[in-house]
Design a protein around this motif. Sequence first.
Motif, PDB file in Angstrom:
ATOM      1  N   MET A   1       0.843  -1.197   0.000  1.00  0.00           N
ATOM      2  CA  MET A   1       0.000   0.000   0.000  1.00  0.00           C
ATOM      3  C   MET A   1       0.883   1.254   0.000  1.00  0.00           C
ATOM      4  O   MET A   1       1.860   1.333   0.741  1.00  0.00           O
ATOM      5  CB  MET A   1      -0.928   0.001   1.209  1.00  0.00           C
ATOM      6  CG  MET A   1      -1.918  -1.149   1.194  1.00  0.00           C
ATOM      7  SD  MET A   1      -3.273  -0.929   2.375  1.00  0.00           S
ATOM      8  CE  MET A   1      -4.150   0.437   1.632  1.00  0.00           C
TER       9      MET A   1
ATOM     10  N   SER B   1      -1.095   7.364  -0.206  1.00  0.00           N
ATOM     11  CA  SER B   1      -2.437   7.208  -0.743  1.00  0.00           C
ATOM     12  C   SER B   1      -3.468   7.795   0.214  1.00  0.00           C
ATOM     13  O   SER B   1      -3.329   7.693   1.442  1.00  0.00           O
ATOM     14  CB  SER B   1      -2.739   5.728  -0.978  1.00  0.00           C
ATOM     15  OG  SER B   1      -4.097   5.526  -1.282  1.00  0.00           O
TER      16      SER B   1
ATOM     17  N   THR C   1      -6.223   6.611   0.813  1.00  0.00           N
ATOM     18  CA  THR C   1      -6.900   5.506   1.478  1.00  0.00           C
ATOM     19  C   THR C   1      -6.301   5.292   2.859  1.00  0.00           C
ATOM     20  O   THR C   1      -5.092   5.176   3.009  1.00  0.00           O
ATOM     21  CB  THR C   1      -6.754   4.207   0.663  1.00  0.00           C
ATOM     22  OG1 THR C   1      -7.288   4.416  -0.644  1.00  0.00           O
ATOM     23  CG2 THR C   1      -7.492   3.061   1.347  1.00  0.00           C
TER      24      THR C   1
ATOM     25  N   VAL D   1      -5.179   3.193   5.784  1.00  0.00           N
ATOM     26  CA  VAL D   1      -4.825   1.787   5.914  1.00  0.00           C
ATOM     27  C   VAL D   1      -5.738   1.073   6.898  1.00  0.00           C
ATOM     28  O   VAL D   1      -6.163  -0.068   6.683  1.00  0.00           O
ATOM     29  CB  VAL D   1      -3.350   1.654   6.366  1.00  0.00           C
ATOM     30  CG1 VAL D   1      -3.001   0.184   6.616  1.00  0.00           C
ATOM     31  CG2 VAL D   1      -2.422   2.253   5.332  1.00  0.00           C
ATOM     32  N   ASP D   2      -6.103   1.748   7.991  1.00  0.00           N
ATOM     33  CA  ASP D   2      -6.942   1.112   8.999  1.00  0.00           C
ATOM     34  C   ASP D   2      -8.360   0.855   8.507  1.00  0.00           C
ATOM     35  O   ASP D   2      -9.114   0.109   9.130  1.00  0.00           O
ATOM     36  CB  ASP D   2      -7.008   1.988  10.259  1.00  0.00           C
ATOM     37  CG  ASP D   2      -5.667   2.061  10.973  1.00  0.00           C
ATOM     38  OD1 ASP D   2      -4.838   1.154  10.740  1.00  0.00           O
ATOM     39  OD2 ASP D   2      -5.450   3.010  11.735  1.00  0.00           O
ATOM     40  N   ALA D   3      -8.729   1.509   7.379  1.00  0.00           N
ATOM     41  CA  ALA D   3     -10.095   1.363   6.871  1.00  0.00           C
ATOM     42  C   ALA D   3     -10.232   0.206   5.897  1.00  0.00           C
ATOM     43  O   ALA D   3     -11.326  -0.088   5.438  1.00  0.00           O
ATOM     44  CB  ALA D   3     -10.544   2.662   6.194  1.00  0.00           C
ATOM     45  N   VAL D   4      -9.118  -0.474   5.568  1.00  0.00           N
ATOM     46  CA  VAL D   4      -9.186  -1.587   4.626  1.00  0.00           C
ATOM     47  C   VAL D   4      -8.797  -2.875   5.359  1.00  0.00           C
ATOM     48  O   VAL D   4      -8.254  -2.854   6.459  1.00  0.00           O
ATOM     49  CB  VAL D   4      -8.238  -1.368   3.432  1.00  0.00           C
ATOM     50  CG1 VAL D   4      -8.600  -0.095   2.691  1.00  0.00           C
ATOM     51  CG2 VAL D   4      -6.778  -1.318   3.897  1.00  0.00           C
ATOM     52  N   ASP D   5      -9.108  -3.975   4.726  1.00  0.00           N
ATOM     53  CA  ASP D   5      -8.744  -5.282   5.264  1.00  0.00           C
ATOM     54  C   ASP D   5      -7.370  -5.639   4.704  1.00  0.00           C
ATOM     55  O   ASP D   5      -7.244  -6.002   3.529  1.00  0.00           O
ATOM     56  CB  ASP D   5      -9.781  -6.315   4.831  1.00  0.00           C
ATOM     57  CG  ASP D   5      -9.477  -7.709   5.369  1.00  0.00           C
ATOM     58  OD1 ASP D   5      -8.351  -7.923   5.862  1.00  0.00           O
ATOM     59  OD2 ASP D   5     -10.361  -8.574   5.278  1.00  0.00           O
ATOM     60  N   PRO D   6      -6.309  -5.534   5.498  1.00  0.00           N
ATOM     61  CA  PRO D   6      -4.962  -5.747   4.970  1.00  0.00           C
ATOM     62  C   PRO D   6      -4.750  -7.158   4.434  1.00  0.00           C
ATOM     63  O   PRO D   6      -4.020  -7.353   3.459  1.00  0.00           O
ATOM     64  CB  PRO D   6      -4.055  -5.462   6.180  1.00  0.00           C
ATOM     65  CG  PRO D   6      -4.929  -5.606   7.365  1.00  0.00           C
ATOM     66  CD  PRO D   6      -6.294  -5.198   6.922  1.00  0.00           C
TER      67      PRO D   6
ATOM     68  N   GLU E   1      -6.266  -7.222   0.976  1.00  0.00           N
ATOM     69  CA  GLU E   1      -5.423  -6.454   0.058  1.00  0.00           C
ATOM     70  C   GLU E   1      -4.159  -7.230  -0.301  1.00  0.00           C
ATOM     71  O   GLU E   1      -3.724  -7.232  -1.457  1.00  0.00           O
ATOM     72  CB  GLU E   1      -5.043  -5.111   0.689  1.00  0.00           C
ATOM     73  CG  GLU E   1      -6.208  -4.162   0.908  1.00  0.00           C
ATOM     74  CD  GLU E   1      -6.809  -3.649  -0.396  1.00  0.00           C
ATOM     75  OE1 GLU E   1      -6.073  -3.592  -1.397  1.00  0.00           O
ATOM     76  OE2 GLU E   1      -8.001  -3.318  -0.408  1.00  0.00           O
TER      77      GLU E   1
END
Length: 238
Positions: free
Chosen positions: A28, A32, A34, A36-41, A44
């Motif tokens: 990532m 960006s 985006t 990071v804490d808002a996505v499922d690592p 991804e």
Amino acid sequence: MSIVVSTLTLGGFDALPAHDRRCAFWTMDPASPTVVDAVDPEFEKEAWLSMLMLQWGPCGQVATGATDSAVPASADAIGCALYAPPDSVPRVSHFPTAPVSPDAVLLTSLSTPPVDDSGQADEVREALLGAVVRDLVNRGVRALESFGVRRTDDEIAAERDGGLSGRCGDTTCMTDAAYLEKYGFEVVAPHHRFPRLRLELDRDHGWKEDVEAALDRLLEAAALTVVEQDARVAVGAR
């Protein structure tokens, strides 16, 4: 315990060590928008690896431990190495020693068991790097590069004590520069914290590595034979 290394496959994501499944340090872009804490690592990471394997080919080697030649399908991974073309790795452009050479593949991850006095971590790293080198030599790649990290004494101590486990960052998700130099990488872009290192590859590289490993095993076997013979003589003398 013997170390068995196999190439990561499309269906092998779940076989990766837990941290490597969740680590989004390389995949990532930190700039960006985006969060990071808002996505499922983990999602991804799996998507990134799947895309890479489909478009470029093998991009990972996984190490498991075994007590004999038959490795159980459920054997837990004890380490992995991930590598990719540098233009597929979003974080690359943020390093002060970028860019990666155009003829090189980038080694991003080289994870091992916790570093301790047993030496197992070094054995796993050597086995993984050997598998990476053989794969890239067979694919005609000219060089393997990596952004190493020079850790402070406090960071090294914290890693040994387990204080950094589970946290993504340069201390946990990058390869120690000193180890890369020990393996044969050379610094091509110096930096006090993030040097870029390079290992030249050629057709003889994997062959020489295999021969050297075989010679080491022969020398160890010869040494054990001498010790056993000496022990038998000593017993007979009594």
